[in-house]
Design a protein around this motif. Structure first.
Motif, PDB file in Angstrom:
ATOM      1  N   HIS A  65       4.695 -10.410  -3.620  1.00  0.00           N
ATOM      2  CA  HIS A  65       4.943  -9.076  -3.079  1.00  0.00           C
ATOM      3  C   HIS A  65       3.638  -8.294  -3.155  1.00  0.00           C
ATOM      4  CE1 HIS A  65       6.524  -4.984  -2.746  1.00  0.00           C
ATOM      5  NE2 HIS A  65       7.687  -5.494  -2.356  1.00  0.00           N
ATOM      6  N   SER A  66       3.402  -7.404  -2.218  1.00  0.00           N
ATOM      7  CA  SER A  66       2.150  -6.638  -2.209  1.00  0.00           C
ATOM      8  C   SER A  66       1.979  -5.794  -3.474  1.00  0.00           C
ATOM      9  CB  SER A  66       2.090  -5.730  -0.978  1.00  0.00           C
ATOM     10  OG  SER A  66       1.952  -6.497   0.196  1.00  0.00           O
ATOM     11  N   ALA A 101      -7.668  -0.981  -8.172  1.00  0.00           N
ATOM     12  CA  ALA A 101      -6.792   0.152  -8.477  1.00  0.00           C
ATOM     13  C   ALA A 101      -7.522   1.469  -8.233  1.00  0.00           C
ATOM     14  CB  ALA A 101      -6.305   0.073  -9.921  1.00  0.00           C
ATOM     15  N   LEU A 102      -8.788   1.515  -8.615  1.00  0.00           N
ATOM     16  CA  LEU A 102      -9.550   2.742  -8.426  1.00  0.00           C
ATOM     17  C   LEU A 102      -9.901   2.952  -6.949  1.00  0.00           C
ATOM     18  CD1 LEU A 102     -10.640   5.147  -9.870  1.00  0.00           C
ATOM     19  CD2 LEU A 102     -12.695   3.867 -10.434  1.00  0.00           C
ATOM     20  N   ILE A 103     -10.194   1.868  -6.243  1.00  0.00           N
ATOM     21  CA  ILE A 103     -10.467   1.975  -4.805  1.00  0.00           C
ATOM     22  C   ILE A 103      -9.221   2.463  -4.069  1.00  0.00           C
ATOM     23  CG2 ILE A 103     -10.975   0.638  -2.721  1.00  0.00           C
ATOM     24  CD1 ILE A 103     -12.790  -1.127  -4.526  1.00  0.00           C
ATOM     25  N   PHE A 104      -8.056   1.912  -4.416  1.00  0.00           N
ATOM     26  CA  PHE A 104      -6.801   2.370  -3.808  1.00  0.00           C
ATOM     27  C   PHE A 104      -6.558   3.849  -4.119  1.00  0.00           C
ATOM     28  CE2 PHE A 104      -4.328  -1.950  -3.625  1.00  0.00           C
ATOM     29  CZ  PHE A 104      -5.246  -2.411  -2.701  1.00  0.00           C
ATOM     30  N   THR A 105      -6.868   4.246  -5.347  1.00  0.00           N
ATOM     31  CA  THR A 105      -6.674   5.644  -5.745  1.00  0.00           C
ATOM     32  C   THR A 105      -7.541   6.568  -4.908  1.00  0.00           C
ATOM     33  OG1 THR A 105      -6.083   5.058  -8.024  1.00  0.00           O
ATOM     34  CG2 THR A 105      -6.890   7.285  -7.649  1.00  0.00           C
ATOM     35  N   MET A 260       0.505   1.770  -1.667  1.00  0.00           N
ATOM     36  CA  MET A 260       1.174   0.556  -1.203  1.00  0.00           C
ATOM     37  C   MET A 260       0.677   0.138   0.177  1.00  0.00           C
ATOM     38  SD  MET A 260       3.188  -1.957  -1.498  1.00  0.00           S
ATOM     39  CE  MET A 260       4.447  -1.778  -2.738  1.00  0.00           C
ATOM     40  N   LYS A 261       0.320   1.092   1.008  1.00  0.00           N
ATOM     41  CA  LYS A 261      -0.199   0.749   2.335  1.00  0.00           C
ATOM     42  C   LYS A 261      -1.549   0.029   2.218  1.00  0.00           C
ATOM     43  CE  LYS A 261       0.506   4.990   3.977  1.00  0.00           C
ATOM     44  NZ  LYS A 261       0.545   6.127   4.952  1.00  0.00           N
ATOM     45  N   PHE A 262      -2.356   0.477   1.271  1.00  0.00           N
ATOM     46  CA  PHE A 262      -3.619  -0.222   1.015  1.00  0.00           C
ATOM     47  C   PHE A 262      -3.331  -1.622   0.472  1.00  0.00           C
ATOM     48  CE2 PHE A 262      -5.032   4.146   1.096  1.00  0.00           C
ATOM     49  CZ  PHE A 262      -6.292   4.078   1.675  1.00  0.00           C
ATOM     50  N   ALA A 265      -2.320  -3.969   3.158  1.00  0.00           N
ATOM     51  CA  ALA A 265      -3.447  -4.354   4.014  1.00  0.00           C
ATOM     52  C   ALA A 265      -4.235  -5.517   3.409  1.00  0.00           C
ATOM     53  CB  ALA A 265      -4.361  -3.159   4.246  1.00  0.00           C
ATOM     54  N   ARG A 266      -4.284  -5.592   2.072  1.00  0.00           N
ATOM     55  CA  ARG A 266      -4.970  -6.729   1.445  1.00  0.00           C
ATOM     56  C   ARG A 266      -3.974  -7.851   1.095  1.00  0.00           C
ATOM     57  NH1 ARG A 266      -1.877  -6.118  -2.633  1.00  0.00           N
ATOM     58  NH2 ARG A 266      -2.624  -5.552  -4.716  1.00  0.00           N
ATOM     59  N   LEU A 267      -2.745  -7.727   1.540  1.00  0.00           N
ATOM     60  CA  LEU A 267      -1.673  -8.717   1.427  1.00  0.00           C
ATOM     61  C   LEU A 267      -1.063  -8.773   0.031  1.00  0.00           C
ATOM     62  CD1 LEU A 267      -3.125 -11.578   3.671  1.00  0.00           C
ATOM     63  CD2 LEU A 267      -1.780  -9.567   4.313  1.00  0.00           C
TER      64      LEU A 267
END
Length: 409
Positions: A65-66, A101-105, A260-262, A265-267
């Motif tokens: 799961h993503s 995690a920080l990039i997604f943030t 979650m959208k990010f 995108a990285r699967l």
């Protein structure tokens, strides 16, 4: 000829890894290097994690799961509950290391040109991630003289602008080893609420606190429900840097839905590494206690040895496994290269991380290095002795002026 992007040109080199060519050359010349530059623990990974990978019964190495395995996220929620943090699996997103995690943030809460206030020196990759996300880091300088304590809250407040989106801290700190007090966290929380900012806390070293200190998470501040975002990782806690598994934790539903959208995108995060990381949570309490005890002994050995060197200043860390050391020289970058390229003691030398790369402010940390105490005590003592002898020779070399030059001056 096609040109490189401005963003690519602005990406900083890693102060931890940029001296790798000099180290590779030294190894080819037969030198043994004591690596004080990188936080790669030598503590064994929990046997539970390694066993889970060896004994898996997968027939297909499939996507997960993503958000990561639900079973893993449930176990992580249980782990946080032991630390007086009440969250659910829905508040957790598994990432490819704390870095992702920080990039997604940053991707979820900032737009190009927005600002994040960060006490410096800070983990060097924060600057890389902000450059990647076209975010401006606004530094608040902490000082070695007071152990890199949190600057007065007024220093943060006067930097807040309409573009400010968050305050980012690392607790305990990399590269300083500073541990924020409960009162300091509450001061930051009050500021975040007053100005409607996010408070991001990198807590990957949560277990590594010393001298009967306690870690206080921003997730323990109930008033921060919609403001708190925690970055976490298994890398240091379980000596699993190569697994590249971390997580983003927040009770803010909008943040989690956006992140979650990010993630989609990285699967998905890596499957085998999740299996290992989930199993690592089964490690007994003794694993943490023994690991922390070893690092405390190493810290004490390192700090005591460093303080015996004339002209050195070191801030005693209360957490993580790093410290910043101020040297009686002008250019730590040049010194670190020289140690690898020109100096050795019985064919042994040391590799340091110049600290200027942990600052975004110009001309800061030029005479400082970060040391990671991830070696055993015997090797730490040996490494510090090499550092001492190297400093003596380097300073003699730099202070020597040929007779001809003296005459011409």
């Amino acid at each position: 000829m096609p040109v490189i992007s401005s963003k690519g040109k602005a990406m900083p080199e890693s102060p931890i890894r940029k001296l790798a060519p000099f180290a590779e050359k030294a190894v080819k010349e037969g030198k043994h290097i004591f690596h004080l530059n990188i936080g790669q623990p030598d503590i064994k990974t929990p046997i539970e994690a390694m066993k889970a990978v060896r004994e898996h019964n997968l027939d297909v190495l499939a996507y997960s799961h993503s958000a990561g395995f639900e079973s893993f996220r449930n176990k992580l929620a249980g782990y946080y509950a032991k630390h007086d943090i009440t969250i659910s699996s829905e508040d957790i997103l598994i990432t490819t290391g704390g870095s992702e995690a920080l990039i997604f943030t940053m991707g979820s809460i900032t737009d190009p040109g927005d600002e994040i206030i960060v006490p410096e020196p800070f983990y060097a990759n924060y600057y890389s991630f902000s450059t990647q996300s076209t975010v401006t880091v606004v530094p608040v300088i902490s000082k070695i003289e007071n152990g890199f304590a949190l600057p007065p809250i007024q220093e943060f407040e006067k930097l807040i602008t309409p573009k400010t989106k968050a305050i980012l801290i690392c607790n305990p700190g990399n590269p300083t080893g500073y541990l924020y007090s409960k009162e300091e966290i509450k001061d930051l929380a009050a500021l975040a609420i007053k100005y409607d900012l996010f408070l991001i806390s990198d807590e990957v070293y949560r277990e590594f606190v010393y001298d009967d200190s306690e870690h206080y998470s921003i997730l323990q501040e109930r008033s921060l429900k919609d403001h708190a975002i925690v970055v976490d990782s298994v890398s240091k806690r379980y000596s699993m840097c190569g697994a590249r598994i971390g997580c983003l934790v927040s009770k803010n539903k909008d943040v989690m839905q956006t992140a979650m959208k990010f993630a989609q995108a990285r699967l998905s995060p890596p499957t085998l590494a999740q299996i290992a990381s989930e199993a690592a949570l089964e490690a007994p309490e003794s694993y943490y206690k023994e690991t922390v005890a070893k690092y405390k002994e190493r810290r004490d050995t390192l700090v005591e040895s460093l303080k015996s060197i004339p002209g050195i200043q070191v801030a005693t860390p209360r957490g993580a496994f790093y410290c910043i050391v101020e040297l009686p020289i002008k250019d730590a970058d040049d010194f670190a290269k020289w140690l690898l390229d020109e100096f050795h003691v019985n064919n042994e030398t040391v590799m340091l991380a110049p600290a200027s790369g942990f600052y975004s402010s110009p001309n800061q940390g030029l005479n400082q290095v970060r040391i990671a105490y991830v070696l055993n005590r015997r090797d730490l003592k040996k490494a510090v002795n090499i550092l001492k002898l190297g400093l003596e020779k380097y300073m003699d070399k730099k202070s020597f002026v040929p007779t001809e030059e003296k005459i011409s001056l």
